[in-house]
Design an enzyme around this catalytic site. Structure first.
Site, PDB file in Angstrom:
ATOM      1  N   SER A  15      48.722  75.191  19.991  1.00  0.00           N
ATOM      2  CA  SER A  15      49.408  74.017  19.281  1.00  0.00           C
ATOM      3  C   SER A  15      50.214  74.857  18.045  1.00  0.00           C
ATOM      4  CB  SER A  15      48.533  73.134  19.131  1.00  0.00           C
ATOM      5  OG  SER A  15      49.285  72.146  18.155  1.00  0.00           O
TER       6      SER A  15
ATOM      7  N   SER B 280      51.422  72.684  15.934  1.00  0.00           N
ATOM      8  CA  SER B 280      51.100  71.667  14.871  1.00  0.00           C
ATOM      9  C   SER B 280      50.223  72.265  13.609  1.00  0.00           C
ATOM     10  CB  SER B 280      50.259  70.221  15.347  1.00  0.00           C
ATOM     11  OG  SER B 280      51.536  70.017  16.072  1.00  0.00           O
TER      12      SER B 280
ATOM     13  N   THR C 193      46.936  64.665  21.673  1.00  0.00           N
ATOM     14  CA  THR C 193      47.759  65.247  22.767  1.00  0.00           C
ATOM     15  C   THR C 193      47.189  65.144  23.984  1.00  0.00           C
ATOM     16  OG1 THR C 193      49.215  67.127  23.275  1.00  0.00           O
ATOM     17  CG2 THR C 193      46.736  67.677  22.463  1.00  0.00           C
TER      18      THR C 193
ATOM     19  N   LYS D  20      46.257  60.837  25.406  1.00  0.00           N
ATOM     20  CA  LYS D  20      47.280  60.065  24.506  1.00  0.00           C
ATOM     21  C   LYS D  20      47.101  58.652  25.149  1.00  0.00           C
ATOM     22  CE  LYS D  20      51.052  62.953  23.034  1.00  0.00           C
ATOM     23  NZ  LYS D  20      52.464  63.050  23.370  1.00  0.00           N
TER      24      LYS D  20
ATOM     25  N   ASP E  58      56.724  60.064  18.493  1.00  0.00           N
ATOM     26  CA  ASP E  58      57.720  60.793  19.327  1.00  0.00           C
ATOM     27  C   ASP E  58      58.885  60.027  19.449  1.00  0.00           C
ATOM     28  OD1 ASP E  58      56.218  62.849  20.099  1.00  0.00           O
ATOM     29  OD2 ASP E  58      55.181  62.071  21.629  1.00  0.00           O
TER      30      ASP E  58
ATOM     31  N   GLY F  85      63.273  62.067  33.904  1.00  0.00           N
ATOM     32  CA  GLY F  85      61.807  62.100  33.590  1.00  0.00           C
ATOM     33  C   GLY F  85      61.522  60.656  33.253  1.00  0.00           C
ATOM     34  N   ALA F  86      60.020  60.464  33.632  1.00  0.00           N
ATOM     35  CA  ALA F  86      59.219  59.340  33.074  1.00  0.00           C
ATOM     36  C   ALA F  86      57.988  59.397  32.762  1.00  0.00           C
ATOM     37  CB  ALA F  86      59.352  58.355  34.642  1.00  0.00           C
ATOM     38  N   GLY F  87      57.730  60.602  32.363  1.00  0.00           N
ATOM     39  CA  GLY F  87      56.076  60.810  31.703  1.00  0.00           C
ATOM     40  C   GLY F  87      56.120  60.419  30.449  1.00  0.00           C
ATOM     41  N   GLY F  88      55.180  60.911  29.676  1.00  0.00           N
ATOM     42  CA  GLY F  88      54.981  60.388  28.401  1.00  0.00           C
ATOM     43  C   GLY F  88      56.000  60.690  27.361  1.00  0.00           C
ATOM     44  N   ALA F  89      56.723  61.682  27.278  1.00  0.00           N
ATOM     45  CA  ALA F  89      57.779  62.026  26.382  1.00  0.00           C
ATOM     46  C   ALA F  89      59.088  61.047  26.730  1.00  0.00           C
ATOM     47  CB  ALA F  89      58.002  63.356  26.398  1.00  0.00           C
TER      48      ALA F  89
HETATM   49  N1  LIG Z   1      60.139  68.058  21.476  1.00  0.00           N
HETATM   50  C1  LIG Z   1      58.801  67.436  21.559  1.00  0.00           C
HETATM   51  O1  LIG Z   1      58.725  66.943  20.353  1.00  0.00           O
HETATM   52  C2  LIG Z   1      58.319  67.176  22.755  1.00  0.00           C
HETATM   53  C3  LIG Z   1      57.301  65.893  22.669  1.00  0.00           C
HETATM   54  C4  LIG Z   1      56.657  65.528  23.793  1.00  0.00           C
HETATM   55  C5  LIG Z   1      56.898  66.236  24.985  1.00  0.00           C
HETATM   56  N2  LIG Z   1      58.065  67.336  25.017  1.00  0.00           N
HETATM   57  C6  LIG Z   1      58.123  68.120  26.105  1.00  0.00           C
HETATM   58  O2  LIG Z   1      58.592  67.289  27.116  1.00  0.00           O
HETATM   59  C7  LIG Z   1      58.454  67.529  28.359  1.00  0.00           C
HETATM   60  C8  LIG Z   1      57.596  66.815  29.223  1.00  0.00           C
HETATM   61  O3  LIG Z   1      56.192  66.351  28.687  1.00  0.00           O
HETATM   62  P1  LIG Z   1      55.415  64.881  28.797  1.00  0.00           P
HETATM   63  O4  LIG Z   1      54.376  64.830  27.846  1.00  0.00           O
HETATM   64  O5  LIG Z   1      56.242  63.588  29.250  1.00  0.00           O
HETATM   65  O6  LIG Z   1      54.739  65.226  30.422  1.00  0.00           O
HETATM   66  P2  LIG Z   1      54.180  64.470  31.552  1.00  0.00           P
HETATM   67  O7  LIG Z   1      53.759  63.066  30.969  1.00  0.00           O
HETATM   68  O8  LIG Z   1      53.290  65.270  32.397  1.00  0.00           O
HETATM   69  O9  LIG Z   1      55.378  64.309  32.396  1.00  0.00           O
HETATM   70  C9  LIG Z   1      56.341  65.365  32.959  1.00  0.00           C
HETATM   71  C10 LIG Z   1      57.721  64.818  33.501  1.00  0.00           C
HETATM   72  O10 LIG Z   1      58.166  65.936  34.106  1.00  0.00           O
HETATM   73  C11 LIG Z   1      58.687  65.772  35.535  1.00  0.00           C
HETATM   74  N3  LIG Z   1      58.323  66.967  36.344  1.00  0.00           N
HETATM   75  C12 LIG Z   1      57.512  67.913  36.223  1.00  0.00           C
HETATM   76  N4  LIG Z   1      57.717  69.241  36.846  1.00  0.00           N
HETATM   77  C13 LIG Z   1      58.919  68.640  37.638  1.00  0.00           C
HETATM   78  C14 LIG Z   1      59.555  69.320  38.644  1.00  0.00           C
HETATM   79  N5  LIG Z   1      59.318  70.462  38.940  1.00  0.00           N
HETATM   80  N6  LIG Z   1      60.841  68.636  39.030  1.00  0.00           N
HETATM   81  C15 LIG Z   1      61.167  67.545  38.575  1.00  0.00           C
HETATM   82  N7  LIG Z   1      60.538  66.800  37.547  1.00  0.00           N
HETATM   83  C16 LIG Z   1      59.369  67.410  37.067  1.00  0.00           C
HETATM   84  C17 LIG Z   1      57.417  64.719  35.876  1.00  0.00           C
HETATM   85  O11 LIG Z   1      57.952  64.041  37.105  1.00  0.00           O
HETATM   86  P3  LIG Z   1      56.961  63.395  37.973  1.00  0.00           P
HETATM   87  O12 LIG Z   1      56.578  61.959  37.341  1.00  0.00           O
HETATM   88  O13 LIG Z   1      57.533  63.330  39.353  1.00  0.00           O
HETATM   89  O14 LIG Z   1      55.638  64.103  38.169  1.00  0.00           O
HETATM   90  C18 LIG Z   1      57.614  63.900  34.660  1.00  0.00           C
HETATM   91  O15 LIG Z   1      58.654  62.996  34.494  1.00  0.00           O
HETATM   92  C19 LIG Z   1      57.465  69.022  28.407  1.00  0.00           C
HETATM   93  O16 LIG Z   1      58.178  70.086  28.450  1.00  0.00           O
HETATM   94  C20 LIG Z   1      56.681  68.587  26.779  1.00  0.00           C
HETATM   95  O17 LIG Z   1      56.549  70.163  26.217  1.00  0.00           O
HETATM   96  C21 LIG Z   1      58.387  67.712  23.907  1.00  0.00           C
END
Ligand SMILES: NC(=O)c1ccc[n+]([C@@H]2O[C@H](COP(=O)([O-])OP(=O)(O)OC[C@H]3O[C@@H](n4cnc5c(N)ncnc54)[C@H](OP(=O)(O)O)[C@@H]3O)[C@@H](O)[C@H]2O)c1
Length: 288
Positions: free
Chosen positions: A20, A22, A67, A71, A107, A131-135
């Protein structure tokens, strides 16, 4: 930094936490303002979370960052959630106020501040989030009330659908959703003003990948990539080549951290110091 019996402890919990950025960012900020705080990182697995939260109370730890993979689960173990954490359904920052733990999600503000700093005015824009994950959830809740139109495209369409439903239920905003096929991306990007990559595509070790074919990028598009490792992703490189405006993930990382810093200390964050600390920690990580 002189550690004493009065030093306030803030910490990151999650798994993994070893890499990390942080600790470097927050300890540099504490030092710069001469605050009697220290920031540590504790590896906490999902099954250890309840004990860890009790430990935070018992040890009077002052603040937390949270993290993966904790979360969402931690939301059920805190005494109160602020509006952003309630909306997003996830907590990345905790403040201990007496014997109560309050959860926040910075965030959302991190994304908005990164866009504001880059001079992006969301009003009247059509935004497409990949995307539709946490971020993605945090960014969607941040931009949905401000833009003219929002579309969420995700590999797993049901997750995009559920995020769109939550945005309607909690904010009353109509958001379209779809899959991540080439056809859907092409159709939606044709008239888009803002593209936000909130997938992990392009993150190391897959830095040669981009979630978007370069042919779909255009000069009047703003491209915001949340991925910060590397800072200049393939998507951002491609976007720069066509003359599009770019916003990198490091600025969101900085601003979400800055918001957490203010929650814990009630002080204005020293942004310049925090940005430099982030950059050098990232460089060290690359060379180390
Ligand atoms: N800059 C910042 O402050 C900040 C903060 C938080 C996160 N981030 C970055 O944002 C990114 C996502 O983080 P997260 O926490 O949201 O992760 P997460 O909850 O695991 O979500 C991952 C997302 O990426 C998609 N994905 C993963 N592999 C893929 C692929 N090969 N093809 C297409 N879609 C794919 C997933 O789709 P599915 O739903 O289909 O699996 C999901 O939408 C990471 O790179 C993280 O480092 C940055």
């Amino acid at each position: 930094m002189e550690i004493s019996g009065r030093t306030k402890v803030c910490a990151l919990i999650g798994d993994p936490v070893e890499h990390s950025l942080s600790p470097a960012m927050h300890n540099a900020a504490f030092k710069h303002l001469d605050l009697d705080y220290v920031y540590l990182a504790f590896k906490v697995r999902r099954e250890e979370l309840r004990d860890a939260v009790n430990g935070v109370k018992a040890l009077k730890i002052h603040g937390l960052n949270v993290t993966k993979p904790l979360k969402v689960e931690i939301t059920t173990l805190l005494d109160r959630l602020d509006e952003s954490a309630l909306n997003i359904g996830a907590v990345n920052t905790v403040l201990r106020a007496g014997d109560k733990l309050i959860g926040y999600n910075t965030d959302c503000i991190g994304a908005l501040e990164a866009l504001r700093e880059a001079g992006v005015n969301l009003e009247g824009m059509k935004a497409v989030i990949l995307g539709a994950g946490g971020a993605a959830r945090a960014v969607a809740f941040a931009v949905a009330p401000k833009v003219r139109e929002l579309v969420i495209l995700n590999r797993t369409v049901t997750k995009a659908e559920s995020l769109s439903r939550d945005l309607k239920r909690r904010l009353g905003v109509d958001v379209r959703f779809g899959g991540l096929s080439e056809v859907e991306k092409e159709e939606e990007l044709k008239d888009a003003d803002l593209l936000i990559n909130a997938t992990s595509v392009g993150m190391k070790p897959n830095e040669n990948l981009s979630p978007v074919n370069p042919n779909l990028l255009k000069p009047d598009l703003t491209v915001f990539d949340l991925v910060y490792n590397p800072v200049e992703t393939k998507l951002l490189k491609d976007a720069k080549k066509v003359g599009a405006k770019v916003v990198d993930g490091l600025s969101m990382l900085l601003f979400q951290g800055a918001a957490a810093f203010s929650i814990w200390t009630d002080r204005d964050p020293p942004l310049k110091v925090m940005r430099e600390a982030l950059k050098s920690a990232l460089e060290e990580r690359v060379s180390g």
